[in-house]
Scaffold this motif. Structure first.
Motif, PDB file in Angstrom:
ATOM      1  N   LEU A  20       0.829  -1.200   0.000  1.00 27.51           N
ATOM      2  CA  LEU A  20       0.000   0.000   0.000  1.00 27.51           C
ATOM      3  C   LEU A  20       0.865   1.252   0.000  1.00 27.51           C
ATOM      4  N   VAL A  21       0.555   2.169  -0.909  1.00 27.29           N
ATOM      5  CA  VAL A  21       1.150   3.507  -0.914  1.00 27.29           C
ATOM      6  C   VAL A  21       0.108   4.469  -0.358  1.00 27.29           C
ATOM      7  N   PHE A  22       0.510   5.256   0.627  1.00 28.11           N
ATOM      8  CA  PHE A  22      -0.406   6.245   1.185  1.00 28.11           C
ATOM      9  C   PHE A  22      -0.067   7.630   0.651  1.00 28.11           C
ATOM     10  N   MET A  23      -1.106   8.390   0.284  1.00 27.90           N
ATOM     11  CA  MET A  23      -0.955   9.762  -0.193  1.00 27.90           C
ATOM     12  C   MET A  23      -1.849  10.668   0.637  1.00 27.90           C
ATOM     13  N   GLY A  24      -1.247  11.525   1.457  1.00 23.64           N
ATOM     14  CA  GLY A  24      -2.032  12.411   2.297  1.00 23.64           C
ATOM     15  C   GLY A  24      -1.152  13.406   3.006  1.00 23.64           C
ATOM     16  N   SER A  25      -1.788  14.490   3.499  1.00 23.78           N
ATOM     17  CA  SER A  25      -1.006  15.573   4.098  1.00 23.78           C
ATOM     18  C   SER A  25      -1.611  16.130   5.376  1.00 23.78           C
ATOM     19  N   ASP A  26      -2.721  15.569   5.829  1.00 24.55           N
ATOM     20  CA  ASP A  26      -3.428  16.139   6.969  1.00 24.55           C
ATOM     21  C   ASP A  26      -3.505  15.154   8.123  1.00 24.55           C
ATOM     22  N   ALA A  51       7.230   7.402 -12.153  1.00 30.68           N
ATOM     23  CA  ALA A  51       8.231   6.334 -12.189  1.00 30.68           C
ATOM     24  C   ALA A  51       8.566   5.844 -10.784  1.00 30.68           C
ATOM     25  N   THR A  52       8.641   6.780  -9.838  1.00 33.43           N
ATOM     26  CA  THR A  52       8.888   6.395  -8.445  1.00 33.43           C
ATOM     27  C   THR A  52       7.771   5.507  -7.919  1.00 33.43           C
ATOM     28  N   LEU A  53       6.539   5.906  -8.167  1.00 31.36           N
ATOM     29  CA  LEU A  53       5.395   5.102  -7.725  1.00 31.36           C
ATOM     30  C   LEU A  53       5.452   3.699  -8.326  1.00 31.36           C
ATOM     31  N   GLN A  54       5.784   3.616  -9.574  1.00 24.68           N
ATOM     32  CA  GLN A  54       5.817   2.316 -10.255  1.00 24.68           C
ATOM     33  C   GLN A  54       6.875   1.391  -9.676  1.00 24.68           C
ATOM     34  N   THR A  55       7.981   1.957  -9.166  1.00 28.13           N
ATOM     35  CA  THR A  55       9.039   1.106  -8.608  1.00 28.13           C
ATOM     36  C   THR A  55       8.559   0.325  -7.389  1.00 28.13           C
ATOM     37  N   TYR A  56       7.533   0.816  -6.708  1.00 25.11           N
ATOM     38  CA  TYR A  56       7.028   0.129  -5.514  1.00 25.11           C
ATOM     39  C   TYR A  56       6.022  -0.966  -5.847  1.00 25.11           C
ATOM     40  N   ALA A  57       5.634  -1.069  -7.108  1.00 25.76           N
ATOM     41  CA  ALA A  57       4.669  -2.084  -7.531  1.00 25.76           C
ATOM     42  C   ALA A  57       3.508  -2.211  -6.542  1.00 25.76           C
ATOM     43  N   PRO A  58       2.803  -1.089  -6.275  1.00 25.69           N
ATOM     44  CA  PRO A  58       1.767  -1.135  -5.236  1.00 25.69           C
ATOM     45  C   PRO A  58       0.549  -1.939  -5.677  1.00 25.69           C
ATOM     46  N   ASP A  59      -0.061  -2.600  -4.718  1.00 28.12           N
ATOM     47  CA  ASP A  59      -1.361  -3.216  -4.969  1.00 28.12           C
ATOM     48  C   ASP A  59      -2.474  -2.182  -4.854  1.00 28.12           C
ATOM     49  N   VAL A  60      -2.312  -1.254  -3.901  1.00 20.11           N
ATOM     50  CA  VAL A  60      -3.343  -0.266  -3.611  1.00 20.11           C
ATOM     51  C   VAL A  60      -2.669   1.061  -3.298  1.00 20.11           C
ATOM     52  N   ALA A  61      -3.285   2.151  -3.756  1.00 20.10           N
ATOM     53  CA  ALA A  61      -2.921   3.482  -3.269  1.00 20.10           C
ATOM     54  C   ALA A  61      -4.127   4.029  -2.519  1.00 20.10           C
TER      55      ALA A  61
END
Length: 333
Positions: free
Chosen positions: A4-10, A75-85
């Motif tokens: 899992l990649v998390f995207m958030g700032s709060d 490209a950075t995101l792709q290197t992690y081969a995430p199942d879910v963001a």
């Protein structure tokens, strides 16, 4: 286990991140965190990291803080081969190439019961609009704002005295059971999605400092909802004796006969809870007040140091609309 990649700032996302790092570890592993760049905060305007970055640093997670999401970040995101963001209060709009990189999709946690209150201020919009209930919606992200198919929701009640800060805390906590139910189903395709009905959609806009004005000719219930919904920011203020007094909490008082004969905005007394003001319909009770440079105080404590005379007239201004049946036009700030 989901990558899992998390995207958030709060900070609203901290309870769900803590769950993912503890009880949820058997469901998903956070492999990277994307968040906003460090910004200047506070009176000293020092550059500081947001709470999501500090949380990720404490767990030695890879952190990325792009000013914008371009091809190098893809490209950075792709290197992690995430199942879910998983996205919550990130502050960037994702292009399709980002949305479709994770194997099972990119999902957003939106703090309203969609399709109500699409947009950037759903918590404040729900309270100021007089809702008794709101919630968190987990949806699949599409390019249209907050319009993706819905996976599940977690509902929370809005109390009559709840401010935006308190409802935000309830919604932050509500993310945990919502994710606990839904994340395990993503990899097994057991989860079903419901298409939003666009004809039922309502929209909210980005809040501005000038939104904190009050129109005392409106019903007391609408004014109290406005005050609570905009607390702590941008906060509703009234000018009294040349000073702008901030109101932190309000509600509707029991009907008081003298108020019916007074012009809207007239201060006519106090009760155990606060300062009483006549309105266009009903009596408004101002429970918490703050003078410039002071602290937010219960009304009784505030009035000891800042007396407000009976008969004082609080000025009214039209209250800008925060909710519409179609998207608000973008404003250049």
């Amino acid at each position: 286990m989901l990558r899992l990649v998390f995207m958030g700032s709060d900070a609203i996302a901290l309870p769900l991140l803590n769950w993912l790092a503890s009880e949820g570890r058997g469901v998903a592993e956070i492999v990277a965190v994307f968040t906003q760049p460090d910004r200047r905060f506070g009176r000293g305007q020092k550059i500081q990291a947001n709470k999501i970055k500090r949380w990720a640093e404490s767990r030695a997670l890879p952190i990325y803080q792009p000013q914008k999401l371009d091809d190098s970040e893809l490209a950075t995101l792709q290197t992690y081969a995430p199942d879910v963001a998983l996205v919550m209060a990130y502050g960037h709009i994702l292009r399709n190439c980002f949305i479709h990189t994770p194997r099972f999709g990119t999902f957003n946690l939106h703090t309203s019961l969609l399709p109500s209150y699409r947009g950037p201020s759903p918590i404040q919009a729900a309270i100021t609009n007089g809702e008794k209930e709101t919630g968190v919606t987990l949806m699949s992200i599409v390019t249209e704002l907050d319009a993706g198919p819905i996976a599940d929701v977690e509902r929370v009640a809005i109390g009559s005295l709840d401010t935006a800060l308190e409802v935000e805390a309830k919604l932050a906590a509500a993310c945990v059971p919502l994710l606990a139910r839904t994340l395990p189903k993503l990899a097994t395709a057991e989860i079903s999605f419901t298409t939003q009905l666009d004809r039922r959609a309502t929209f909210c806009r980005k809040l501005e400092r000038g939104d904190g004005v009050l129109d005392f000719t409106q019903p007391a219930s609408a004014i109290a909802a406005r005050i609570n919904g905009l607390s702590p920011w941008p906060a509703c203020t009234v000018e009294i004796a040349g000073q702008f007094v901030k109101i932190g909490r309000a509600d509707v008082a029991a009907s008081t006969v003298p108020a019916r004969r007074l012009p809207a905005g007239t201060v006519f007394g106090t009760n155990a809870e606060g300062l009483l003001v006549a309105t266009g319909n009903g009596v408004l009770c101002l429970r918490r007040l703050q003078r410039p440079g002071g602290r937010m105080l219960p009304a009784a404590n505030f009035l000891r140091g800042f007396p407000i005379a009976i008969g004082t007239s609080l000025p009214s201004q039209p209250m800008p609309s925060l909710v519409a049946n179609q998207p608000f036009p973008f404003r250049k700030i």
